[in-house]
Design an enzyme around this catalytic site. Structure first.
Site, short mmCIF file in Angstrom:
data_model
loop_
_atom_site.label_atom_id
_atom_site.label_comp_id
_atom_site.label_asym_id
_atom_site.label_seq_id
_atom_site.Cartn_x
_atom_site.Cartn_y
_atom_site.Cartn_z
N ASP A 219 0.82 -1.21 0.00
CA ASP A 219 0.00 0.00 0.00
C ASP A 219 0.86 1.26 0.00
O ASP A 219 2.07 1.20 0.19
CB ASP A 219 -0.96 0.00 1.20
CG ASP A 219 -0.31 -0.53 2.49
OD1 ASP A 219 0.92 -0.52 2.57
OD2 ASP A 219 -1.04 -0.95 3.39
N HIS B 149 -7.26 -4.96 10.08
CA HIS B 149 -7.02 -4.72 8.66
C HIS B 149 -5.75 -5.42 8.18
O HIS B 149 -4.84 -5.69 8.95
CB HIS B 149 -7.03 -3.22 8.32
CG HIS B 149 -5.84 -2.43 8.74
ND1 HIS B 149 -5.90 -1.08 8.98
CD2 HIS B 149 -4.54 -2.77 8.95
CE1 HIS B 149 -4.70 -0.64 9.31
NE2 HIS B 149 -3.86 -1.64 9.30
N GLU C 203 -9.79 -2.04 5.26
CA GLU C 203 -10.41 -1.72 6.53
C GLU C 203 -11.68 -2.55 6.75
O GLU C 203 -12.26 -3.06 5.79
CB GLU C 203 -10.78 -0.23 6.54
CG GLU C 203 -9.59 0.71 6.34
CD GLU C 203 -8.76 0.88 7.60
OE1 GLU C 203 -8.64 -0.07 8.39
OE2 GLU C 203 -8.23 1.98 7.80
C1 F6R Z 1 1.40 -1.42 6.06
C2 F6R Z 1 0.17 -2.21 6.15
C3 F6R Z 1 -0.63 -2.23 7.41
C4 F6R Z 1 0.22 -2.58 8.63
C5 F6R Z 1 -0.64 -2.59 9.88
C6 F6R Z 1 0.18 -2.88 11.11
O1 F6R Z 1 1.99 -1.55 4.79
O2 F6R Z 1 -0.19 -2.82 5.20
O3 F6R Z 1 -1.67 -3.17 7.26
O4 F6R Z 1 0.79 -3.83 8.42
O5 F6R Z 1 -1.28 -1.37 10.03
O6 F6R Z 1 1.09 -1.84 11.31
P1 F6R Z 1 2.21 -1.89 12.44
O7 F6R Z 1 3.16 -2.97 12.06
O8 F6R Z 1 2.85 -0.55 12.41
O9 F6R Z 1 1.51 -2.18 13.71
#
Ligand code: F6R
Length: 245
Positions: free
Chosen positions: A67, A138, A143
């Protein structure tokens, strides 16, 4: 689902890195799907270490990032493009031509998303996608919703996600409200899926994803239907699971 319970974040990253290296050794031109965020940082550091120790080369691999925020250009310190270069790509021998990250400032996001899907098809699909998990369940920026998404698309971020990600910005207002993301269908089409889950804040989401009903209100729950999923958790993230492995 193959569930691997690790003692702590360090062990989680070591195990994940070994798996990535094994895949690249068996297929040097493997195609990887990559996440940003806090969780994969330790994995990227382990992979950089293994590269420096000549255990692996990334010269032939291709990558597709999950993303990108809308409205942030490549040089913006909060863009996922910058994140990937600073935390991983600039430290390994990957060929820049093989890096694919959605363009957050494209003036035609539909075209950008379609092109991204076509590129994935042209390289024969993604061999391994690595995912983090949002506190709201997510994956990528898919979402909670009333339906599972399809291919790569433009998405409105939920308030929870904006608040969770505001830690990287000066204020919540600066967090982009939209992003481009691989869709759930894109993720489900990847040959292997590896989910990294660390910390108590993710314990409820991963419990629901593994043990709960399959529902678009908890997007990660769809992974129960994928035939090759490995979830690597640390003890903080796994403490609510019924079946401690
Ligand atoms: C980022 C992504 C998100 C994160 C998720 C967890 O490229 O795709 O789905 O993997 O928000 O984020 P962290 O690892 O920062 O808790």
């Amino acid at each position: 689902m193959n569930i691997i319970l690790t003692k702590n974040y360090e062990e989680l990253c070591e195990i994940a890195a070994e798996r990535v290296v094994d895949i690249i050794k068996s297929k040097p031109n493997a195609v990887l799907g990559l996440p940003t965020g806090s969780t994969p940082l330790g994995l990227y550091n382990e992979l950089i270490k293994k590269y420096r120790e000549n255990e692996v080369s990334f010269e032939e691999i291709s990558t597709f990032n999950l993303d990108e925020y809308e409205g942030l250009d490549k040089n913006n310190p909060n863009s996922y493009y910058r994140f990937m270069f600073d935390n991983f790509f600039k430290n390994i021998d990957i060929n820049g031509k093989n890096i694919n990250i959605l363009n957050g400032i494209s003036d035609n996001s539909d075209f950008e998303c379609d092109e991204f899907e076509s590129k994935i098809k042209r390289v024969g699909g993604i061999d391994l996608i690595i995912l983090g998990l949002g506190v709201n369940g997510h994956i990528g920026f898919n979402e909670p919703s009333n339906f599972f998404s399809g291919n790569t698309f433009r998405v409105k971020l939920h308030k929870e996600t904006i608040v969770a990600n505001s830690r990287f910005f000066n204020s919540t207002d600066e967090v982009p409200k939209y992003a481009l993301t691989m869709g759930v269908k894109t993720i489900m089409q990847c040959k292997k899926v590896m989910v990294l889950v660390s910390g108590t804040s993710k314990a409820e989401a991963i419990k629901k994803a593994i043990e709960g009903e399959i529902t678009p209100q908890l997007p990660a729950s769809i992974l129960q239907l994928h035939k090759d999923v490995t979830i690597i958790l640390d003890s903080d993230a796994s403490h609510l699971l019924n079946n401690k492995l």
